[in-house]
Design a protein around this motif. Structure first.
Motif, mmCIF file in Angstrom:
data_model
loop_
_atom_site.group_PDB
_atom_site.id
_atom_site.type_symbol
_atom_site.label_atom_id
_atom_site.label_comp_id
_atom_site.label_asym_id
_atom_site.label_seq_id
_atom_site.Cartn_x
_atom_site.Cartn_y
_atom_site.Cartn_z
ATOM 1 N N ALA A 68 -3.786 -2.086 2.568
ATOM 2 C CA ALA A 68 -3.719 -2.996 1.426
ATOM 3 C C ALA A 68 -3.740 -2.220 0.121
ATOM 4 C CB ALA A 68 -4.884 -3.986 1.473
ATOM 5 N N GLY A 69 -4.562 -1.184 0.040
ATOM 6 C CA GLY A 69 -4.599 -0.361 -1.167
ATOM 7 C C GLY A 69 -3.279 0.346 -1.418
ATOM 8 N N LEU A 128 -0.945 -0.189 -4.631
ATOM 9 C CA LEU A 128 -0.538 0.950 -5.454
ATOM 10 C C LEU A 128 0.978 0.987 -5.627
ATOM 11 C CD1 LEU A 128 -1.633 3.478 -6.905
ATOM 12 C CD2 LEU A 128 -1.264 4.713 -4.772
ATOM 13 N N LEU A 129 1.692 0.709 -4.556
ATOM 14 C CA LEU A 129 3.154 0.677 -4.634
ATOM 15 C C LEU A 129 3.627 -0.439 -5.571
ATOM 16 C CD1 LEU A 129 5.883 1.736 -3.527
ATOM 17 C CD2 LEU A 129 5.706 -0.056 -1.794
ATOM 18 N N ALA A 130 3.038 -1.624 -5.444
ATOM 19 C CA ALA A 130 3.438 -2.746 -6.305
ATOM 20 C C ALA A 130 3.071 -2.473 -7.761
ATOM 21 C CB ALA A 130 2.776 -4.033 -5.823
ATOM 22 N N GLY A 131 1.904 -1.879 -7.996
ATOM 23 C CA GLY A 131 1.482 -1.584 -9.358
ATOM 24 C C GLY A 131 2.272 -0.474 -10.009
ATOM 25 N N LEU A 154 4.248 0.981 -14.160
ATOM 26 C CA LEU A 154 4.326 2.307 -14.778
ATOM 27 C C LEU A 154 5.768 2.787 -14.918
ATOM 28 C CD1 LEU A 154 1.327 4.036 -12.977
ATOM 29 C CD2 LEU A 154 1.401 3.087 -15.292
ATOM 30 N N VAL A 155 6.574 2.526 -13.913
ATOM 31 C CA VAL A 155 7.983 2.921 -13.975
ATOM 32 C C VAL A 155 8.685 2.150 -15.094
ATOM 33 C CG1 VAL A 155 10.179 2.850 -12.739
ATOM 34 C CG2 VAL A 155 8.126 3.638 -11.569
ATOM 35 N N GLY A 156 8.425 0.849 -15.194
ATOM 36 C CA GLY A 156 9.024 0.048 -16.256
ATOM 37 C C GLY A 156 8.580 0.510 -17.636
#
Length: 65
Positions: free
Chosen positions: A7-8, A12-15, A19-21
């Motif tokens: 889940a973490g 982290l991937l979704a969050g 940062l990329v945006g």
């Protein structure tokens, strides 16, 4: 793999999209018209999701109840 670690990782991937945006917005010059179009689309999606959450299928004439 433990569920909490999985889940973490997904969180982290979704969050990381945020940062990329932010990095793209910082380094790339995006025209105001494109920004306005993206924000208008996002506002429409948010309103639609809110309507669906609050009203659900009650607004659908095909719904039995």
């Amino acid at each position: 793999m433990p569920e909490w670690l999985q889940a973490g990782g997904w969180g982290l991937l979704a969050g990381s999209a945020l940062l990329v945006g932010a990095a793209v917005g910082w380094f790339a010059r995006v025209p105001q018209r494109v920004i306005a179009s993206i924000m208008a689309f996002g506002a429409g999606v948010l309103l639609s999701a809110g309507r669906h959450h609050r009203v659900g299928r009650r607004g659908d004439p095909r719904h039995d109840h």
